[in-house]
Motif scaffolding. Structure first.
Motif, PDB file in Angstrom:
ATOM      1  N   UNK A 174      -9.164   7.180   6.366  1.00 56.16           N
ATOM      2  CA  UNK A 174     -10.593   6.846   6.335  1.00 56.16           C
ATOM      3  C   UNK A 174     -10.883   5.760   5.301  1.00 56.16           C
ATOM      4  N   UNK A 175     -10.028   5.627   4.269  1.00 58.29           N
ATOM      5  CA  UNK A 175     -10.260   4.676   3.187  1.00 58.29           C
ATOM      6  C   UNK A 175      -9.184   3.596   3.194  1.00 58.29           C
ATOM      7  N   UNK A 176      -9.531   2.425   2.631  1.00 55.22           N
ATOM      8  CA  UNK A 176      -8.569   1.346   2.490  1.00 55.22           C
ATOM      9  C   UNK A 176      -7.483   1.696   1.478  1.00 55.22           C
ATOM     10  N   UNK A 177      -7.843   2.478   0.476  1.00 52.71           N
ATOM     11  CA  UNK A 177      -6.876   2.841  -0.556  1.00 52.71           C
ATOM     12  C   UNK A 177      -5.685   3.570   0.066  1.00 52.71           C
ATOM     13  N   UNK A 178      -4.496   3.140  -0.314  1.00 53.23           N
ATOM     14  CA  UNK A 178      -3.276   3.719   0.239  1.00 53.23           C
ATOM     15  C   UNK A 178      -2.895   4.961  -0.545  1.00 53.23           C
ATOM     16  N   UNK A 179      -2.817   6.093   0.160  1.00 52.97           N
ATOM     17  CA  UNK A 179      -2.297   7.349  -0.390  1.00 52.97           C
ATOM     18  C   UNK A 179      -1.250   7.836   0.605  1.00 52.97           C
ATOM     19  N   UNK A 180       0.004   7.734   0.211  1.00 53.65           N
ATOM     20  CA  UNK A 180       1.131   7.882   1.136  1.00 53.65           C
ATOM     21  C   UNK A 180       1.413   9.347   1.492  1.00 53.65           C
ATOM     22  N   UNK A 181       1.278   9.727   2.790  1.00 56.92           N
ATOM     23  CA  UNK A 181       1.564  11.109   3.180  1.00 56.92           C
ATOM     24  C   UNK A 181       3.052  11.399   3.355  1.00 56.92           C
ATOM     25  N   UNK A 182       3.878  10.349   3.370  1.00 59.03           N
ATOM     26  CA  UNK A 182       5.320  10.542   3.597  1.00 59.03           C
ATOM     27  C   UNK A 182       6.086  10.797   2.305  1.00 59.03           C
ATOM     28  N   UNK A 183       5.480  10.442   1.155  1.00 63.20           N
ATOM     29  CA  UNK A 183       6.145  10.651  -0.134  1.00 63.20           C
ATOM     30  C   UNK A 183       5.291  11.430  -1.137  1.00 63.20           C
TER      31      UNK A 183
ATOM     32  N   UNK B 142       3.283  12.348  -4.310  1.00 64.83           N
ATOM     33  CA  UNK B 142       3.296  11.859  -5.693  1.00 64.83           C
ATOM     34  C   UNK B 142       4.526  11.016  -6.010  1.00 64.83           C
ATOM     35  N   UNK B 143       5.599  11.157  -5.249  1.00 63.98           N
ATOM     36  CA  UNK B 143       6.818  10.390  -5.516  1.00 63.98           C
ATOM     37  C   UNK B 143       6.552   8.888  -5.430  1.00 63.98           C
ATOM     38  N   UNK B 144       5.853   8.458  -4.398  1.00 61.08           N
ATOM     39  CA  UNK B 144       5.462   7.053  -4.250  1.00 61.08           C
ATOM     40  C   UNK B 144       4.090   7.026  -3.580  1.00 61.08           C
ATOM     41  N   UNK B 145       3.114   7.477  -4.308  1.00 59.57           N
ATOM     42  CA  UNK B 145       1.786   7.726  -3.756  1.00 59.57           C
ATOM     43  C   UNK B 145       1.136   6.464  -3.195  1.00 59.57           C
ATOM     44  N   UNK B 146       1.357   5.316  -3.840  1.00 59.77           N
ATOM     45  CA  UNK B 146       0.665   4.099  -3.437  1.00 59.77           C
ATOM     46  C   UNK B 146       1.557   3.125  -2.678  1.00 59.77           C
ATOM     47  N   UNK B 147       2.697   3.612  -2.218  1.00 58.18           N
ATOM     48  CA  UNK B 147       3.604   2.757  -1.454  1.00 58.18           C
ATOM     49  C   UNK B 147       3.043   2.571  -0.051  1.00 58.18           C
TER      50      UNK B 147
END
Length: 567
Positions: free
Chosen positions: A541-550, A552-557
């Motif tokens: 829903x948001x432009x901000x990237x919050x990674x569901x595949x990683x 906290x390990x790579x939250x903004x990847x």
């Protein structure tokens, strides 16, 4: 003492000469200055996101990985552009040409096709009575069969009984001639010849195993039974193809149809006999178009008494177009095109004086001579690679740029969707976002619960609301994977397994949103490191990237690849 004075004098002279030769020269100073300047101009990039270019080391703003020194000379290039050295261009014999509007001088259209069996000459050899195959004399597909040849021997209880009836009727034929005649006709319907029937009647011996003879001449294209099989009356034993004549079927594009008519001359060549040209005439033009390939089939009949043409053999047909087009159309050499599934790509050289290239997807029309007509993707005056295209593509792949092998862009057709269907899909989207958020937080229990809710929402979507046939077909392709994937996620609390299923669910849910739309803007995001560095997409829903595949390990990847707004 004098010895030390000599050493001191030699030392002073050496230092003086060194200063005169090197110290006073500005070359060394310039060299150091140049090194410092080069070091100061060094750019830093991310190995996973080469579009990132920064003047100093640090972390990638997308995935957080440490930046690495960028390759010298890479500054100023677009994300999908790459550069080759002069030596690499020379070794690969890369050649380019500036394209413009052109038409084939002789107005010849070249078509690709295949040899097929002449369906008019095909036949099926059947068993005219039921029984067990005691012996099968046909050994393999491709075997030549002649009319009258013994194909098999069958034990038939029904035929044994019919022979006994014949012998009985023969003894009563003077008193009951109609019965005798009926029994003989019954045996004739089972393809027994007059001689066979007379032989049974003459000898008075009932045959248990009866021969089956070929009724036509041809080549075995398929064996349908094996020795020992039980067959019923009328069951097919063999498929036979008469290859004395064959069909040459050609695909004709929609914009070429007006150039062909039945009876038109066509010259045909094959790879098997490159120095021979076979002349034929167009015998049939299919009135129905293939909706998937947007082509029709055009056919020519070829004499094949010498057996040169084999079914499935590739052939090329040349036909003189019936219409001369006064309007010129952009065309490119066939050697410049790479095919990737349904798509075609070429490599463009954006600047004539720089060895920089980028891949471009094009939409092609028909082939005219050694050129393809271009419907979309290129403009007159652009410079494209015409020789060494595979080498250019391999270089793009090695440098991590878009290439034929990793170019997976897919055009999704969108539909005018009924309001009720869109609202139901919106509900499923809300549950999808809850599932995505749970994976961002690496909350397996919450993800399991959200997956179950998503599964229920998908089940409640009424596909009968889609009255458009194409839209209904698209949904029918998506729904099985969405239901199965969400159900599988709801069965486990292993977050790694959930994320694997989430990738598949996301791919299909994104297609659903692109095709049918929802009531808000959503963002299609991408992480190149997900799925073992194969990359994976999701919606947010948001432009901000919050990674569901990683998590906290790579939250903004990741990055936003597309803004979907078809509400």
């Amino acid at each position: 003492m004098k010895k030390y004075i000599v050493y001191i004098v030699i030392l002073i002279v050496g230092v003086t000469l060194g200063w005169l030769l090197f110290g006073g020269s500005s070359e060394g100073g310039n060299h150091n200055h140049a090194s410092e300047t080069a070091e100061g101009n060094k750019m830093w990039t991310c190995s996973m996101h080469p579009q990132i270019m920064q003047p100093e080391p640090g972390d990638c703003p997308i995935c957080g990985m440490d930046l690495i020194p960028a390759e010298a000379g890479a500054e100023g290039l677009a994300a999908n552009q790459f550069k080759l050295t002069k030596n690499a261009l020379a070794l690969a014999n890369v050649q380019t040409t500036v394209i413009g509007n052109a038409m084939s001088i002789d107005n010849t259209i070249i078509l690709s096709g295949k040899i097929a069996e002449n369906e008019k000459s095909n036949a099926v050899q059947v068993s005219y009575f039921a029984g067990r195959i005691e012996r099968l004399n046909v050994n393999f597909t491709g075997e030549k069969i002649n009319k009258g040849q013994l194909l098999a021997t069958i034990y038939s209880p029904e035929l044994v009984k019919a022979q006994q009836e014949l012998l009985t009727a023969a003894s009563l034929k003077e008193n009951q001639p109609e019965l005798y005649k009926a029994v003989r006709n019954k045996l004739k319907l089972w393809k027994l010849s007059e001689n066979q029937i007379n032989q049974i009647e003459k000898t008075g011996v009932v045959k248990e195993n009866f021969p089956v003879y070929a009724t036509v001449t041809g080549t075995v294209s398929e064996k349908l039974v094996e020795q020992g099989d039980y067959v019923s009356q009328g069951q097919a034993l063999l498929k036979l193809a008469n290859l004395s004549t064959v069909w040459a079927n050609f695909d004709v594009y929609e914009n070429q149809i007006s150039n062909f008519k039945v009876g038109q001359n066509i010259s045909i060549t094959t790879n098997a006999y490159p120095n021979e040209v076979f002349n034929a005439k167009v015998s049939f033009i299919d009135p129905v178009m293939n909706p998937e390939t947007r082509t029709i089939t055009m056919r020519a009949v070829l004499n094949n008494n010498k057996g040169k043409f084999k079914p499935a053999m590739f052939v090329t047909g040349k036909v003189q177009a019936t219409e001369k087009h006064s309007e010129q159309q952009l065309s490119i050499p066939a050697t410049s095109v790479l095919w990737t599934g349904k798509r075609s790509v070429v490599y463009v050289k954006p600047e004539a004086d720089k060895p920089v290239f980028e891949m471009r997807e094009v939409i092609l029309g028909g082939r005219v001579g050694e050129n393809y007509q271009v419907e979309k993707g290129l403009n007159p005056g652009e410079e494209i690679v015409t020789n060494g295209v595979f080498t250019i593509d391999a270089s793009a792949q090695l440098q991590g740029k878009k290439s034929m092998m990793n170019h997976t862009k897919e055009i999704i057709e969108s539909f005018s969707t009924p309001k009720a269907f869109k609202e139901q899909l919106q509900k499923a989207y809300e549950d999808y976002i809850k599932l995505k958020d749970a994976l961002v937080k690496t909350d397996a229990n919450k993800a399991k619960e959200s997956a179950a809710e998503l599964n229920k929402s998908i089940e409640l979507i009424d596909m009968k609301l889609l009255t458009n046939e194409a839209a209904h077909k698209q949904w029918m392709q998506l729904i099985p994977v969405l239901k199965e994937g969400s159900a599988d996620m709801a069965k486990t609390i292993d977050v790694d397994v959930q994320r694997k299923f989430f990738k598949t669910v996301s791919d299909h849910f994104i297609k659903a949103v692109q095709s049918f739309g929802i009531n808000e803007v959503t963002y299609k995001q991408y992480c190149p490191m997900a799925d073992s560095d194969k990359g994976a997409y999701w919606l947010s829903k948001e432009k901000q990237v919050l990674n569901p595949y990683f998590g906290d390990m790579m939250l903004k990847c990741g990055e936003v690849k597309e803004t979907i707004n078809n509400n």
